[in-house]
Design a protein around this motif. Structure first.
Motif, PDB file in Angstrom:
ATOM      1  N   VAL B 219       0.835  -1.196   0.000  1.00  0.00           N
ATOM      2  CA  VAL B 219       0.000   0.000   0.000  1.00  0.00           C
ATOM      3  C   VAL B 219       0.873   1.251   0.000  1.00  0.00           C
ATOM      4  N   LYS B 220       1.963   1.187   0.728  1.00  0.00           N
ATOM      5  CA  LYS B 220       2.867   2.336   0.762  1.00  0.00           C
ATOM      6  C   LYS B 220       3.402   2.632  -0.632  1.00  0.00           C
ATOM      7  N   HIS B 221       3.670   1.564  -1.362  1.00  0.00           N
ATOM      8  CA  HIS B 221       4.188   1.742  -2.713  1.00  0.00           C
ATOM      9  C   HIS B 221       3.132   2.322  -3.648  1.00  0.00           C
ATOM     10  N   MET B 222       1.874   1.944  -3.434  1.00  0.00           N
ATOM     11  CA  MET B 222       0.833   2.274  -4.406  1.00  0.00           C
ATOM     12  C   MET B 222       0.086   3.573  -4.125  1.00  0.00           C
ATOM     13  N   SER B 223      -0.222   3.875  -2.869  1.00  0.00           N
ATOM     14  CA  SER B 223      -1.256   4.898  -2.664  1.00  0.00           C
ATOM     15  C   SER B 223      -0.742   6.175  -2.018  1.00  0.00           C
ATOM     16  N   GLU B 224      -1.420   7.261  -2.371  1.00  0.00           N
ATOM     17  CA  GLU B 224      -1.070   8.572  -1.810  1.00  0.00           C
ATOM     18  C   GLU B 224      -1.796   8.790  -0.496  1.00  0.00           C
ATOM     19  N   ASN B 225      -3.074   8.402  -0.479  1.00  0.00           N
ATOM     20  CA  ASN B 225      -3.862   8.558   0.735  1.00  0.00           C
ATOM     21  C   ASN B 225      -4.320   7.192   1.197  1.00  0.00           C
ATOM     22  N   LEU B 226      -4.451   7.039   2.493  1.00  0.00           N
ATOM     23  CA  LEU B 226      -4.910   5.744   2.944  1.00  0.00           C
ATOM     24  C   LEU B 226      -5.704   5.828   4.242  1.00  0.00           C
ATOM     25  N   ALA B 227      -6.463   4.778   4.465  1.00  0.00           N
ATOM     26  CA  ALA B 227      -7.280   4.682   5.660  1.00  0.00           C
ATOM     27  C   ALA B 227      -7.007   3.337   6.306  1.00  0.00           C
ATOM     28  N   ILE B 228      -7.011   3.323   7.626  1.00  0.00           N
ATOM     29  CA  ILE B 228      -6.775   2.067   8.338  1.00  0.00           C
ATOM     30  C   ILE B 228      -8.050   1.675   9.067  1.00  0.00           C
ATOM     31  N   MET B 229      -8.470   0.459   8.856  1.00  0.00           N
ATOM     32  CA  MET B 229      -9.717  -0.029   9.426  1.00  0.00           C
ATOM     33  C   MET B 229      -9.450  -1.042  10.512  1.00  0.00           C
ATOM     34  N   HIS B 230     -10.280  -0.989  11.544  1.00  0.00           N
ATOM     35  CA  HIS B 230     -10.186  -1.986  12.601  1.00  0.00           C
ATOM     36  C   HIS B 230     -11.568  -2.164  13.196  1.00  0.00           C
ATOM     37  N   GLU B 236      -7.616   5.508  11.447  1.00  0.00           N
ATOM     38  CA  GLU B 236      -6.780   6.643  11.071  1.00  0.00           C
ATOM     39  C   GLU B 236      -6.863   6.847   9.557  1.00  0.00           C
ATOM     40  N   ILE B 237      -6.994   8.115   9.161  1.00  0.00           N
ATOM     41  CA  ILE B 237      -6.969   8.464   7.744  1.00  0.00           C
ATOM     42  C   ILE B 237      -5.883   9.499   7.555  1.00  0.00           C
ATOM     43  N   GLY B 238      -5.183   9.435   6.445  1.00  0.00           N
ATOM     44  CA  GLY B 238      -4.201  10.479   6.209  1.00  0.00           C
ATOM     45  C   GLY B 238      -3.425  10.223   4.943  1.00  0.00           C
ATOM     46  N   HIS B 246       4.118   9.718  10.895  1.00  0.00           N
ATOM     47  CA  HIS B 246       3.565  10.184  12.172  1.00  0.00           C
ATOM     48  C   HIS B 246       2.302   9.427  12.546  1.00  0.00           C
ATOM     49  N   PRO B 247       2.374   8.113  12.718  1.00  0.00           N
ATOM     50  CA  PRO B 247       1.161   7.404  13.125  1.00  0.00           C
ATOM     51  C   PRO B 247       0.784   7.836  14.537  1.00  0.00           C
ATOM     52  N   MET B 248      -0.517   8.002  14.791  1.00  0.00           N
ATOM     53  CA  MET B 248      -0.907   8.481  16.115  1.00  0.00           C
ATOM     54  C   MET B 248      -1.737   7.477  16.894  1.00  0.00           C
ATOM     55  N   HIS B 249      -2.544   6.702  16.209  1.00  0.00           N
ATOM     56  CA  HIS B 249      -3.362   5.741  16.937  1.00  0.00           C
ATOM     57  C   HIS B 249      -2.514   4.527  17.285  1.00  0.00           C
ATOM     58  N   ILE B 250      -2.772   3.975  18.445  1.00  0.00           N
ATOM     59  CA  ILE B 250      -1.940   2.850  18.896  1.00  0.00           C
ATOM     60  C   ILE B 250      -2.064   1.662  17.945  1.00  0.00           C
ATOM     61  N   TYR B 251      -3.246   1.495  17.347  1.00  0.00           N
ATOM     62  CA  TYR B 251      -3.429   0.362  16.442  1.00  0.00           C
ATOM     63  C   TYR B 251      -2.575   0.523  15.182  1.00  0.00           C
ATOM     64  N   THR B 252      -2.514   1.749  14.662  1.00  0.00           N
ATOM     65  CA  THR B 252      -1.675   2.008  13.495  1.00  0.00           C
ATOM     66  C   THR B 252      -0.215   1.714  13.825  1.00  0.00           C
ATOM     67  N   LYS B 253       0.190   2.181  14.999  1.00  0.00           N
ATOM     68  CA  LYS B 253       1.585   1.954  15.407  1.00  0.00           C
ATOM     69  C   LYS B 253       1.872   0.460  15.506  1.00  0.00           C
ATOM     70  N   ARG B 254       0.899  -0.259  16.051  1.00  0.00           N
ATOM     71  CA  ARG B 254       1.071  -1.693  16.227  1.00  0.00           C
ATOM     72  C   ARG B 254       1.207  -2.387  14.873  1.00  0.00           C
ATOM     73  N   LEU B 255       0.349  -1.976  13.957  1.00  0.00           N
ATOM     74  CA  LEU B 255       0.365  -2.561  12.621  1.00  0.00           C
ATOM     75  C   LEU B 255       1.701  -2.270  11.934  1.00  0.00           C
ATOM     76  N   LYS B 304      -5.285  16.698   6.315  1.00  0.00           N
ATOM     77  CA  LYS B 304      -6.022  15.506   5.897  1.00  0.00           C
ATOM     78  C   LYS B 304      -5.938  14.378   6.913  1.00  0.00           C
ATOM     79  N   HIS B 305      -5.255  14.628   7.978  1.00  0.00           N
ATOM     80  CA  HIS B 305      -4.958  13.562   8.937  1.00  0.00           C
ATOM     81  C   HIS B 305      -6.058  13.471   9.998  1.00  0.00           C
TER      82      HIS B 305
END
Lengths: 336, 325
Positions: B219-230, B236-238, B246-255, B304-305
Motif C-alpha cells: 500500500v505504501k508503494h501504491m497509494s497517496e492517501n490511505l485509511a486504516i480499518m479496525h 486513522e486516515i491520512g 507520524h502514526p498516532m493511533h496505537i493500532y496504526t503503530k502496532r500494525l 487531511k490527517h
C-alpha cells in the motif's frame, strides 16, 4: 571448532523426483544443507521452487509410489531416506516436529484441540491420561494460549487463526523435538499475529535448544528470524549464507532481483523491479546450464558455467554459477 | 485540488444475528460501522486492515454488490446505494473490480476472449470484429501475447491470470477500480509485475483505485492517501506521510511495527520496539477503545490527517506532540 553433536541434520545430495506422465522429474535437485542445534535455517524461494519438497522429504511424507528420493538425510547417523515406516513413525512427531501452513487444514475438525495435542503424547510417551492432560495444559501455557483449561475442550472452528496456529505449534513441540520444520507457518495469518507467532518460535527454539527449518517466501520474515538462509530457484539452492550476508551482500542474480522487487523502497514513484519471464514448470525446467539464465537474457551465455555448481565465495557463503561476477541489472551499465 | 470521484458518507453494513425460539433479531454484526472516505479522480486510495476488519465489505458496498444498511455513497453527486440510480448513471460500467483469487474469479469454462469481452458485451454494441480488436488491445495493455484469446484460464500462471483480471476490469474504461487484495496470492516478482501494470494503466487512463490490502508495504508503494480499518471502523486516515511517518493511533503503530523489516542489522531493536508497542496496545486497550471495544469517532488532527482519538485531554497532548515532531 564445532562439536559433532551440534549437527542435527545433514542433507547430502538429496534428489526428490515426482512422476509426471510416467517420467520422473527432480523437484529438489542436489540439495546440500546442514541444520545445527540452536539455529534457524530458512529456505526461501517462490512457489514451485521446491522448498516444501525438501520438507516433505525430510519428514517422509510423500506419495511413495510416485516420488523417488535419493541421497542422504542424516539424523544422528540415521539415514531418513528409505527408512522403514515403523521406525519413521517413532521419529516423526517425537524427534522431528512439523508445523504446516494452514492451521485449519492440519487440525481435525471433529476432535477437541486438547485431545489432538494429547494424541501425539499418547503415541510417543508412556504418560497416563492425567499426565498427558497436564502436559497439554503446560504446552498451551508455553505457546501463550489464554485460558488453557478452557481451550483444551474447544474445537478448531472455535479458535481464531492465530490460536489455531498456536495449537499446531503446541502439537509440534509436545515431545520436545530436536528439529522443528515450519512450512510457511505465518502465511495465512495477519501481520500482527505473524509477529507473535515468529517471536514464539524463536522463544521455543531458545528454550529447547532445537533447530528450526523455516520455509517461507516472505523475505521480511527471513530477515527478522533466520540465522542461516538458503535461497532456492528451480529446485536448486542458488545461494547459501548467514542472514546478514544474504541481505547485505547478495551475490546471485536471483537473490539480488528478488530483493529488488520488494515494494520497500523509499522512492514510491519508481517502478518495481520485475524478473523477466516466468518460472518454467517442473517438466519444462532446463536440466543443463544455469536455470536462471533464461530470466536474465542480457547476460551473455559465456558468463554462465556449463554445469553450474556451488562455489564458496567467502567462508560460509556459497553461490551457484559464476555469472554473479559479471551480473548487472538491465538498466545498469554493464561491466564494472 | 483534485476532483473527488466517490464520496462515502457514514456507510454502515450490519448483518443481523438471529437467535431464540422466534428467531428474532437479537443483535447485529457491525461489519462496517459508520465510515466516511473520499476518493479523488486518478488517485490510489489505500484501505488497510486485518482479516475481519470489514475492508472487503466496504469495497463490495462501493461496487454495489453488498446491500447497505445506512449511509450513502455519492458518485457524481448521486447516491448509488439505490440500484435505480446505479442504472441511470451507468455506474456498473464506470466502477469495476479486481479480485484476490484469480483462479476462482475467472470462469474456467470460458476462453480468455469471452472473459474479457463479457463486460464489453454488456455495455457496448460492437461487431464481432470490433470486439476482437478491443480484446487484443486490452491484452496488449497488460502485456499478454495475442494468441492467448483462444486459451482457457488454467493455461496461465497466477500472475498472468491476475493480469487478465486487470484487463477485464479495464475493458469498459472505468473511472474507479476496486482492487481487493489483488496481489496477496502472488509471488514477489509476479506481484511486482502486476503492481507495475496497475500503475501504468492508471497513468494512461486516469483511473482511480481503491486498493484494499493487508500488506502495508504494498500500500505504501501504491497509494497517496490511505485509511486504516479496525473492527469495522476507521482508525486513522491520512496521507502516506501522515500514516507512515507520524502514526498516532496505537493500532496504526502496532500494525506498522509488525511489518517484517529487511534490515538484519537492526532486527533486535526492531523486535524490541514491536514488543513495546504491543505491550502498550494491550495495556491501553480501554484508553483507545470505548467500553464496547469500539473505535472512537475520528477527529481532525491536521489537514487531511484524521485519527480516532478518545474524547479527553489526551488528544490535545497528542496534537502537541505531533506539532513538535
Amino acid at each position: 571448532m564445532e562439536k559433532q553433536s551440534d549437527l542435527l541434520l545433514d542433507i547430502q545430495h538429496l534428489h526428490t523426483a515426482y512422476r509426471l506422465n510416467g517420467k520422473f522429474y527432480d523437484a529438489a535437485d542436489d540439495i546440500n544443507l546442514t541444520l545445527k542445534r540452536n539455529e534457524i535455517l530458512s529456505i526461501v524461494g517462490e512457489s514451485g521452487c521446491g522448498k516444501s519438497t525438501i520438507a516433505s522429504s525430510i519428514i517422509g511424507l510423500y506419495d511413495h509410489k510416485n516420488t523417488k528420493v535419493t541421497g542422504d538425510i542424516l539424523y544422528n547417523e540415521l539415514n531418513l531416506v528409505g527408512l522403514n515406516e515403523n521406525l519413521f513413525n517413532k521419529i516423526r512427531g517425537d524427534k522431528i516436529g512439523m508445523i504446516f501452513q494452514d492451521p485449519l487444514a492440519s487440525l481435525n475438525p471433529l476432535m477437541r484441540v486438547g485431545d489432538q495435542v494429547a494424541e501425539t503424547l499418547y503415541y510417543h510417551t508412556d504418560m497416563n491420561e492425567k499426565e498427558r492432560h497436564n502436559r497439554v495444559i503446560e504446552l498451551f501455557n508455553q505457546v501463550g494460549m489464554p485460558k488453557p483449561e478452557e481451550t483444551f475442550q474447544m474445537y478448531p472452528f472455535e479458535l481464531s487463526g492465530g490460536l489455531r496456529q498456536r495449537v499446531v505449534i503446541a502439537m509440534a513441540i509436545a515431545c520436545k523435538p530436536e528439529i522443528i520444520i515450519a512450512d510457511e507457518p505465518t502465511t495465512a495469518l495477519d501481520v500482527t499475529i505473524q509477529a507473535q507467532i515468529l517471536d514464539l518460535l524463536e522463544d521455543i527454539q531458545k528454550q529447547s535448544q532445537s533447530g528450526i527449518i523455516l520455509i517461507t517466501h516472505d523475505l521480511g520474515v527471513v530477515a527478522e528470524t533466520a540465522d542461516q538462509v538458503a535461497v532456492m530457484y528451480g529446485g536448486q539452492i542458488v545461494e547459501k549464507a548467514d542472514v546478514k550476508t544474504v541481505f547485505e551482500h547478495p551475490l546471485h542474480p536471483y537473490t539480488r532481483s528478488l530483493l529488488n522487487s520488494m515494494p520497500q523502497s523509499e522512492d514510491e514513484e519508481e517502478d518495481l523491479h520485475v524478473i523477466q519471464g516466468t518460472v518454467p514448470s517442473l517438466q519444462d525446467m532446463p536440466r543443463n546450464g544455469d536455470r536462471f539464465a533464461a530470466r536474465i537474457p542480457w547476460i551473455p551465455a559465456s558468463a554462465h558455467e556449463e554445469n553450474p555448481v556451488m562455489h564458496e565465495v567467502e567462508p560460509g557463503h556459497w553461490v551457484r554459477c559464476t555469472c554473479w561476477k559479471t551480473f548487472h541489472f538491465q538498466d545498469e551499465v554493464g561491466g564494472e | 485540488m483534485a476532483k473527488e470521484i466517490i464520496q462515502v458518507k457514514n456507510l454502515k453494513v450490519h448483518y443481523p444475528i438471529r437467535s431464540g425460539f422466534w428467531n428474532r433479531i437479537t443483535d447485529y454484526v457491525r461489519a462496517v460501522d459508520d465510515i466516511s472516505i473520499t476518493i479523488n479522480e486518478g488517485e490510489t486510495y489505500g484501505l488497510i486492515g486485518e482479516s475481519g476488519s470489514g475492508k472487503s465489505t466496504t469495497g463490495k458496498a462501493i461496487v454495489g454488490v453488498e446491500p447497505v444498511t445506512s449511509g450513502s455513497i455519492l458518485y457524481k453527486g448521486v447516491d448509488i446505494t439505490k440500484a435505480k440510480n446505479r442504472r441511470k448513471l451507468n455506474y456498473n460500467k464506470d466502477v469495476q473490480m479486481i479480485f484476490q483469487d484469480s483462479m476462482s474469479s475467472l470462469n474456467p469454462r470460458k476462453r480468455i476472449e469471452d472473459i474479457i469481452a463479457e463486460p464489453i458485451r454488456n455495455f457496448e454494441n460492437l461487431t464481432t470484429d470490433q470486439e476482437r480488436e478491443r480484446v487484443q488491445e486490452l491484452l496488449d495493455i497488460v502485456g499478454m501475447p495475442s494468441d492467448s484469446i483462444y486459451k482457457y484460464p488454467h493455461e496461465f500462471s497466477g500472475g498472468q491470470r491476475q493480469r487478465i483480471g486487470v484487463a477485464r476490469a479495464v475493458a469498459t474504461n472505468p473511472r474507479l477500480i476496486v482492487a481487493d487484495e489483488p496481489t496477496s496470492a502472488l509471488d514477489l516478482s509476479v506481484q511486482a509485475q502486476v503492481l507495475n501494470f496497475m500503475k501504468h494503466i492508471q497513468q494512461q487512463y486516469n483511473i482511480a483505485y481503491l486498493f484494499i490490502s493487508h500488506d502495508l508495504g504494498v500500500v505504501k508503494h501504491m497509494s497517496e492517501n490511505l485509511a486504516i480499518m479496525h473492527r469495522g471502523r476507521l482508525v486513522e486516515i491520512g496521507s502516506r506521510e501522515d500514516i507512515y511517518k507520524h502514526p498516532m493511533h496505537i493500532y496504526t503503530k502496532r500494525l506498522l511495527s509488525a511489518i517484517p523489516q529487511v534490515d538484519v542489522e537492526h532486527r533486535e531493536e526492531h523486535k524490541k520496539h514491536r514488543q513495546e508497542v504491543e505491550q502498550e496496545f494491550q495495556n491501553d486497550q480501554d484508553k483507545w477503545y470505548d467500553k464496547d471495544g469500539r473505535v472512537f469517532p475520528l477527529q481532525q488532527v491536521s489537514g487531511k490527517h484524521l485519527v480516532a482519538l478518545p474524547k479527553d485531554e489526551l488528544n490535545e497532548e497528542k496534537i502537541n506532540e505531533k506539532e513538535g515532531a
